[in-house]
Design a protein around this motif. Structure first.
Motif, PDB file in Angstrom:
ATOM      1  N   PRO A  27       0.825  -1.208   0.000  1.00 41.11           N
ATOM      2  CA  PRO A  27       0.000   0.000   0.000  1.00 41.11           C
ATOM      3  C   PRO A  27       0.866   1.268   0.000  1.00 41.11           C
ATOM      4  O   PRO A  27       1.969   1.281   0.553  1.00 41.11           O
ATOM      5  CB  PRO A  27      -0.819  -0.103   1.279  1.00 41.11           C
ATOM      6  CG  PRO A  27      -0.095  -1.062   2.140  1.00 41.11           C
ATOM      7  CD  PRO A  27       0.709  -1.958   1.239  1.00 41.11           C
ATOM      8  N   HIS A  28       0.359   2.317  -0.616  1.00 40.63           N
ATOM      9  CA  HIS A  28       1.049   3.594  -0.664  1.00 40.63           C
ATOM     10  C   HIS A  28       1.153   4.145   0.764  1.00 40.63           C
ATOM     11  O   HIS A  28       0.252   3.952   1.584  1.00 40.63           O
ATOM     12  CB  HIS A  28       0.256   4.557  -1.557  1.00 40.63           C
ATOM     13  CG  HIS A  28       1.029   5.773  -1.934  1.00 40.63           C
ATOM     14  ND1 HIS A  28       1.123   6.872  -1.122  1.00 40.63           N
ATOM     15  CD2 HIS A  28       1.759   6.056  -3.037  1.00 40.63           C
ATOM     16  CE1 HIS A  28       1.873   7.782  -1.700  1.00 40.63           C
ATOM     17  NE2 HIS A  28       2.271   7.317  -2.879  1.00 40.63           N
ATOM     18  N   VAL A  31      -1.859   5.845   2.230  1.00 43.62           N
ATOM     19  CA  VAL A  31      -2.934   4.942   2.641  1.00 43.62           C
ATOM     20  C   VAL A  31      -2.636   4.381   4.029  1.00 43.62           C
ATOM     21  O   VAL A  31      -3.512   4.322   4.888  1.00 43.62           O
ATOM     22  CB  VAL A  31      -3.114   3.803   1.614  1.00 43.62           C
ATOM     23  CG1 VAL A  31      -4.116   2.768   2.107  1.00 43.62           C
ATOM     24  CG2 VAL A  31      -3.551   4.367   0.281  1.00 43.62           C
ATOM     25  N   GLY A  34      -3.280   7.036   6.505  1.00 41.61           N
ATOM     26  CA  GLY A  34      -4.725   7.217   6.677  1.00 41.61           C
ATOM     27  C   GLY A  34      -5.317   6.157   7.583  1.00 41.61           C
ATOM     28  O   GLY A  34      -6.159   6.446   8.442  1.00 41.61           O
ATOM     29  N   ARG A  35      -4.860   4.925   7.419  1.00 36.88           N
ATOM     30  CA  ARG A  35      -5.344   3.842   8.286  1.00 36.88           C
ATOM     31  C   ARG A  35      -4.893   4.054   9.729  1.00 36.88           C
ATOM     32  O   ARG A  35      -5.637   3.787  10.671  1.00 36.88           O
ATOM     33  CB  ARG A  35      -4.872   2.497   7.765  1.00 36.88           C
ATOM     34  CG  ARG A  35      -5.546   2.113   6.464  1.00 36.88           C
ATOM     35  CD  ARG A  35      -5.010   0.823   5.909  1.00 36.88           C
ATOM     36  NE  ARG A  35      -5.626   0.535   4.615  1.00 36.88           N
ATOM     37  CZ  ARG A  35      -5.131  -0.301   3.737  1.00 36.88           C
ATOM     38  NH1 ARG A  35      -4.027  -0.982   4.002  1.00 36.88           N
ATOM     39  NH2 ARG A  35      -5.732  -0.486   2.581  1.00 36.88           N
ATOM     40  N   CYS A 132      -7.326   8.999  -6.434  1.00 34.72           N
ATOM     41  CA  CYS A 132      -7.535   8.026  -5.355  1.00 34.72           C
ATOM     42  C   CYS A 132      -8.583   7.005  -5.761  1.00 34.72           C
ATOM     43  O   CYS A 132      -8.455   5.827  -5.458  1.00 34.72           O
ATOM     44  CB  CYS A 132      -7.964   8.732  -4.077  1.00 34.72           C
ATOM     45  SG  CYS A 132      -6.664   9.714  -3.354  1.00 34.72           S
ATOM     46  N   ARG A 135      -6.944   4.508  -8.077  1.00 32.59           N
ATOM     47  CA  ARG A 135      -5.981   3.634  -7.432  1.00 32.59           C
ATOM     48  C   ARG A 135      -6.659   2.608  -6.544  1.00 32.59           C
ATOM     49  O   ARG A 135      -6.318   1.445  -6.540  1.00 32.59           O
ATOM     50  CB  ARG A 135      -5.006   4.446  -6.580  1.00 32.59           C
ATOM     51  CG  ARG A 135      -4.140   3.512  -5.739  1.00 32.59           C
ATOM     52  CD  ARG A 135      -3.214   4.231  -4.835  1.00 32.59           C
ATOM     53  NE  ARG A 135      -2.148   4.764  -5.624  1.00 32.59           N
ATOM     54  CZ  ARG A 135      -1.386   5.755  -5.230  1.00 32.59           C
ATOM     55  NH1 ARG A 135      -1.584   6.301  -4.086  1.00 32.59           N
ATOM     56  NH2 ARG A 135      -0.425   6.204  -5.979  1.00 32.59           N
ATOM     57  N   TYR A 136      -7.611   3.023  -5.770  1.00 34.07           N
ATOM     58  CA  TYR A 136      -8.154   2.149  -4.745  1.00 34.07           C
ATOM     59  C   TYR A 136      -9.540   1.618  -5.082  1.00 34.07           C
ATOM     60  O   TYR A 136     -10.170   0.989  -4.268  1.00 34.07           O
ATOM     61  CB  TYR A 136      -8.155   2.874  -3.397  1.00 34.07           C
ATOM     62  CG  TYR A 136      -6.789   3.405  -3.099  1.00 34.07           C
ATOM     63  CD1 TYR A 136      -5.728   2.531  -2.899  1.00 34.07           C
ATOM     64  CD2 TYR A 136      -6.528   4.761  -3.094  1.00 34.07           C
ATOM     65  CE1 TYR A 136      -4.452   2.998  -2.678  1.00 34.07           C
ATOM     66  CE2 TYR A 136      -5.249   5.239  -2.868  1.00 34.07           C
ATOM     67  CZ  TYR A 136      -4.231   4.350  -2.661  1.00 34.07           C
ATOM     68  OH  TYR A 136      -2.967   4.813  -2.445  1.00 34.07           O
ATOM     69  N   THR A 139     -13.992   6.099  -4.664  1.00 28.50           N
ATOM     70  CA  THR A 139     -13.714   7.417  -4.117  1.00 28.50           C
ATOM     71  C   THR A 139     -14.697   7.648  -2.986  1.00 28.50           C
ATOM     72  O   THR A 139     -15.894   7.445  -3.160  1.00 28.50           O
ATOM     73  CB  THR A 139     -13.883   8.507  -5.192  1.00 28.50           C
ATOM     74  OG1 THR A 139     -12.974   8.216  -6.238  1.00 28.50           O
ATOM     75  CG2 THR A 139     -13.589   9.874  -4.632  1.00 28.50           C
ATOM     76  N   LEU A 157     -10.261   9.303   2.716  1.00 32.28           N
ATOM     77  CA  LEU A 157      -9.896   7.885   2.653  1.00 32.28           C
ATOM     78  C   LEU A 157     -10.407   7.193   3.892  1.00 32.28           C
ATOM     79  O   LEU A 157     -10.518   7.726   4.926  1.00 32.28           O
ATOM     80  CB  LEU A 157      -8.383   7.726   2.559  1.00 32.28           C
ATOM     81  CG  LEU A 157      -7.787   8.246   1.258  1.00 32.28           C
ATOM     82  CD1 LEU A 157      -6.283   8.091   1.308  1.00 32.28           C
ATOM     83  CD2 LEU A 157      -8.325   7.493   0.079  1.00 32.28           C
TER      84      LEU A 157
END
Length: 157
Positions: A27-28, A31, A34-35, A132, A135-136, A139, A157
């Motif tokens: 994961p970037h 990310v 953010g988690r 985003c 990528r994921y 949105t 996110l």
């Protein structure tokens, strides 16, 4: 000091060649951060009172923990890599610099938004830079407190 310059230059060149690493198997860092923010927020809300001053204090703690934790984690990984080999350490530094930069993709996303503003509507411009979401896979949007509770283009996110 020369290895820092080499790592920055290597990361810069990788960014110019490959752009933002959307295809890497890990994961970037944004990310992951953010988690961490989400997990820390849940924990801090249990510790601090649900008052303005309690939430402000929790926010200050969170604002201190996240960057400090990021620095300590990067330092620890690079320290261990240096014990293996200076070349392994340099390689990791280059990868970290590459992950931290996003110049190529930022330019492409900005040009999409600019083009949508020139030729389309504001709503098209809001969705044109949906990096985003690409990528994921989705949105996340929600009603935003900073714009008076109305809908806005901020991504969460």
């Amino acid at each position: 000091m020369d290895h820092i310059l080499a790592a920055m230059l290597g990361g810069f060149l990788l960014d110019l060649l490959l752009g933002d690493p959307v295809w890497v198997p890990w994961p970037h860092p944004v990310v992951v951060m953010g988690r961490c923010v989400n997990g820390l927020e849940v924990m801090l809300r249990k510790i601090f009172p649900a008052t303005h001053s309690g939430e402000l204090a929790a926010g200050c703690v969170l604002a201190g923990i996240l960057p400090l934790g990021t620095v300590l984690l990067c330092w620890g990984v690079l320290y261990l890599a240096e014990l293996v080999s200076p070349w392994v350490s340099l390689g990791l530094e280059i990868l970290l610099c590459w992950q931290a930069l996003a110049m190529k993709d930022l330019r492409m996303e900005s040009e999409r938004v600019y083009h949508a503003l020139e030729t389309g509507t504001l709503e098209e411009a809001r969705t044109a830079g949906g990096h985003c979401g690409k990528r994921y896979g989705k949105t996340f949007t929600r009603r935003c407190d900073t714009c008076g509770g109305g809908n806005c283009s901020r991504k969460f996110l």
